[in-house]
Motif scaffolding. Sequence first.
Motif, PDB file in Angstrom:
ATOM      1  N   GLN A 283       0.847  -1.188   0.000  1.00 13.94           N
ATOM      2  CA  GLN A 283       0.000   0.000   0.000  1.00 13.94           C
ATOM      3  C   GLN A 283       0.885   1.241   0.000  1.00 13.94           C
ATOM      4  OE1 GLN A 283      -2.820   0.019   3.194  1.00 13.94           O
ATOM      5  NE2 GLN A 283      -3.674   2.005   2.621  1.00 13.94           N
ATOM      6  N   VAL A 284       0.536   2.173  -0.882  1.00 17.87           N
ATOM      7  CA  VAL A 284       1.300   3.410  -1.007  1.00 17.87           C
ATOM      8  C   VAL A 284       1.230   4.211   0.292  1.00 17.87           C
ATOM      9  CG1 VAL A 284       1.414   5.631  -2.184  1.00 17.87           C
ATOM     10  CG2 VAL A 284       1.018   3.524  -3.492  1.00 17.87           C
ATOM     11  N   GLN A 285       2.367   4.757   0.663  1.00 16.58           N
ATOM     12  CA  GLN A 285       2.417   5.624   1.842  1.00 16.58           C
ATOM     13  C   GLN A 285       3.089   6.938   1.490  1.00 16.58           C
ATOM     14  OE1 GLN A 285       4.422   3.364   4.952  1.00 16.58           O
ATOM     15  NE2 GLN A 285       2.458   3.015   5.958  1.00 16.58           N
ATOM     16  N   LEU A 286       2.485   8.023   1.906  1.00 17.30           N
ATOM     17  CA  LEU A 286       3.079   9.351   1.827  1.00 17.30           C
ATOM     18  C   LEU A 286       3.057   9.911   3.241  1.00 17.30           C
ATOM     19  CD1 LEU A 286       1.407  10.873  -1.376  1.00 17.30           C
ATOM     20  CD2 LEU A 286       3.623   9.767  -1.183  1.00 17.30           C
ATOM     21  N   VAL A 287       4.219  10.031   3.830  1.00 16.46           N
ATOM     22  CA  VAL A 287       4.316  10.467   5.217  1.00 16.46           C
ATOM     23  C   VAL A 287       4.933  11.850   5.268  1.00 16.46           C
ATOM     24  CG1 VAL A 287       5.235   9.951   7.481  1.00 16.46           C
ATOM     25  CG2 VAL A 287       4.521   8.078   5.982  1.00 16.46           C
ATOM     26  N   GLU A 288       4.153  12.787   5.804  1.00 16.88           N
ATOM     27  CA  GLU A 288       4.589  14.168   5.889  1.00 16.88           C
ATOM     28  C   GLU A 288       5.072  14.487   7.300  1.00 16.88           C
ATOM     29  OE1 GLU A 288       0.945  15.522   2.941  1.00 16.88           O
ATOM     30  OE2 GLU A 288       1.566  16.819   4.569  1.00 16.88           O
ATOM     31  N   SER A 289       5.971  15.442   7.372  1.00 19.10           N
ATOM     32  CA  SER A 289       6.439  15.907   8.667  1.00 19.10           C
ATOM     33  C   SER A 289       6.940  17.339   8.529  1.00 19.10           C
ATOM     34  CB  SER A 289       7.552  15.003   9.205  1.00 19.10           C
ATOM     35  OG  SER A 289       8.660  15.004   8.323  1.00 19.10           O
ATOM     36  N   GLY A 290       7.143  17.980   9.665  1.00 24.24           N
ATOM     37  CA  GLY A 290       7.742  19.312   9.670  1.00 24.24           C
ATOM     38  C   GLY A 290       6.808  20.453   9.961  1.00 24.24           C
ATOM     39  N   GLY A 291       5.526  20.194  10.037  1.00 27.10           N
ATOM     40  CA  GLY A 291       4.600  21.272  10.338  1.00 27.10           C
ATOM     41  C   GLY A 291       4.715  21.703  11.789  1.00 27.10           C
ATOM     42  N   GLY A 292       4.028  22.782  12.114  1.00 28.98           N
ATOM     43  CA  GLY A 292       4.058  23.265  13.489  1.00 28.98           C
ATOM     44  C   GLY A 292       3.620  24.697  13.592  1.00 28.98           C
ATOM     45  N   LEU A 293       3.922  25.275  14.737  1.00 26.19           N
ATOM     46  CA  LEU A 293       3.563  26.666  15.033  1.00 26.19           C
ATOM     47  C   LEU A 293       4.820  27.522  14.956  1.00 26.19           C
ATOM     48  CD1 LEU A 293       1.620  28.851  16.141  1.00 26.19           C
ATOM     49  CD2 LEU A 293       2.222  28.047  18.440  1.00 26.19           C
ATOM     50  N   VAL A 294       4.715  28.641  14.247  1.00 30.59           N
ATOM     51  CA  VAL A 294       5.865  29.526  14.087  1.00 30.59           C
ATOM     52  C   VAL A 294       5.368  30.962  14.055  1.00 30.59           C
ATOM     53  CG1 VAL A 294       5.811  29.406  11.566  1.00 30.59           C
ATOM     54  CG2 VAL A 294       7.966  29.914  12.720  1.00 30.59           C
ATOM     55  N   GLN A 295       6.210  31.873  14.476  1.00 31.70           N
ATOM     56  CA  GLN A 295       5.852  33.286  14.412  1.00 31.70           C
ATOM     57  C   GLN A 295       6.023  33.814  13.000  1.00 31.70           C
ATOM     58  OE1 GLN A 295       8.214  35.285  17.425  1.00 31.70           O
ATOM     59  NE2 GLN A 295       6.509  35.145  18.885  1.00 31.70           N
ATOM     60  N   ALA A 296       5.289  34.836  12.699  1.00 32.75           N
ATOM     61  CA  ALA A 296       5.424  35.478  11.390  1.00 32.75           C
ATOM     62  C   ALA A 296       6.873  35.903  11.165  1.00 32.75           C
ATOM     63  CB  ALA A 296       4.496  36.683  11.304  1.00 32.75           C
ATOM     64  N   GLY A 297       7.339  35.640   9.955  1.00 33.00           N
ATOM     65  CA  GLY A 297       8.730  35.920   9.622  1.00 33.00           C
ATOM     66  C   GLY A 297       9.649  34.738   9.821  1.00 33.00           C
ATOM     67  N   GLY A 298       9.145  33.717  10.471  1.00 35.40           N
ATOM     68  CA  GLY A 298       9.935  32.531  10.741  1.00 35.40           C
ATOM     69  C   GLY A 298       9.951  31.556   9.573  1.00 35.40           C
ATOM     70  N   SER A 299      10.532  30.386   9.831  1.00 36.03           N
ATOM     71  CA  SER A 299      10.709  29.380   8.780  1.00 36.03           C
ATOM     72  C   SER A 299      10.290  28.002   9.278  1.00 36.03           C
ATOM     73  CB  SER A 299      12.179  29.310   8.344  1.00 36.03           C
ATOM     74  OG  SER A 299      12.624  30.532   7.808  1.00 36.03           O
ATOM     75  N   LEU A 300       9.862  27.197   8.338  1.00 38.91           N
ATOM     76  CA  LEU A 300       9.586  25.786   8.577  1.00 38.91           C
ATOM     77  C   LEU A 300      10.006  25.007   7.338  1.00 38.91           C
ATOM     78  CD1 LEU A 300       6.009  25.699  10.190  1.00 38.91           C
ATOM     79  CD2 LEU A 300       8.155  25.058  11.300  1.00 38.91           C
ATOM     80  N   ARG A 301      10.303  23.743   7.541  1.00 31.75           N
ATOM     81  CA  ARG A 301      10.633  22.862   6.415  1.00 31.75           C
ATOM     82  C   ARG A 301       9.757  21.631   6.488  1.00 31.75           C
ATOM     83  NH1 ARG A 301      15.701  18.945   5.287  1.00 31.75           N
ATOM     84  NH2 ARG A 301      15.961  19.271   3.040  1.00 31.75           N
ATOM     85  N   LEU A 302       8.943  21.442   5.458  1.00 30.54           N
ATOM     86  CA  LEU A 302       8.096  20.268   5.365  1.00 30.54           C
ATOM     87  C   LEU A 302       8.815  19.188   4.563  1.00 30.54           C
ATOM     88  CD1 LEU A 302       4.623  21.883   4.525  1.00 30.54           C
ATOM     89  CD2 LEU A 302       5.690  21.513   6.761  1.00 30.54           C
ATOM     90  N   SER A 303       8.545  17.942   4.943  1.00 33.15           N
ATOM     91  CA  SER A 303       9.083  16.802   4.212  1.00 33.15           C
ATOM     92  C   SER A 303       7.954  15.828   3.914  1.00 33.15           C
ATOM     93  CB  SER A 303      10.152  16.079   5.034  1.00 33.15           C
ATOM     94  OG  SER A 303      11.228  16.909   5.355  1.00 33.15           O
TER      95      SER A 303
END
Length: 119
Positions: free
Chosen positions: A1-21
């Motif tokens: 069965q196909v799996q797509l697993v995401e990670s990297g989300g969250g809470l950040v202040q404006a102007g900040g950075s996040l990296r999703l995978s």
Amino acid sequence: QVQLVESGGGLVQAGGSLRLSCVASRISFPIFAMNWYRRAPGKQREFVASVTSGGSTNYTDSVKDRFTISRDNSKNTVYLQMNSLKSEDTAVYYCKVDVNTGFGKGSYWGQVTQVTVSS
């Protein structure tokens, strides 16, 4: 069965950075594009960015110059580096993988990951 697993989300202040995978596994068909979509509260799902197997990228106008999509073909992984985040980037983000089945195109969607940008 196909799996797509995401990670990297969250809470950040404006102007900040996040990296999703997003890691795709158990996909039998050649992947020709990997994409990110998002759905903000009260809005429809929208395209964010895509990258082809050849490395060509495309972005929606609102994220150009702030977000960068990339992929590691050897790992079937796509990334979304999000810089200078704004409150309007708050949304659930989806990974989508486009494949060539040999009889036409097909797509697989991943689970959502929440991104919340506080102002």
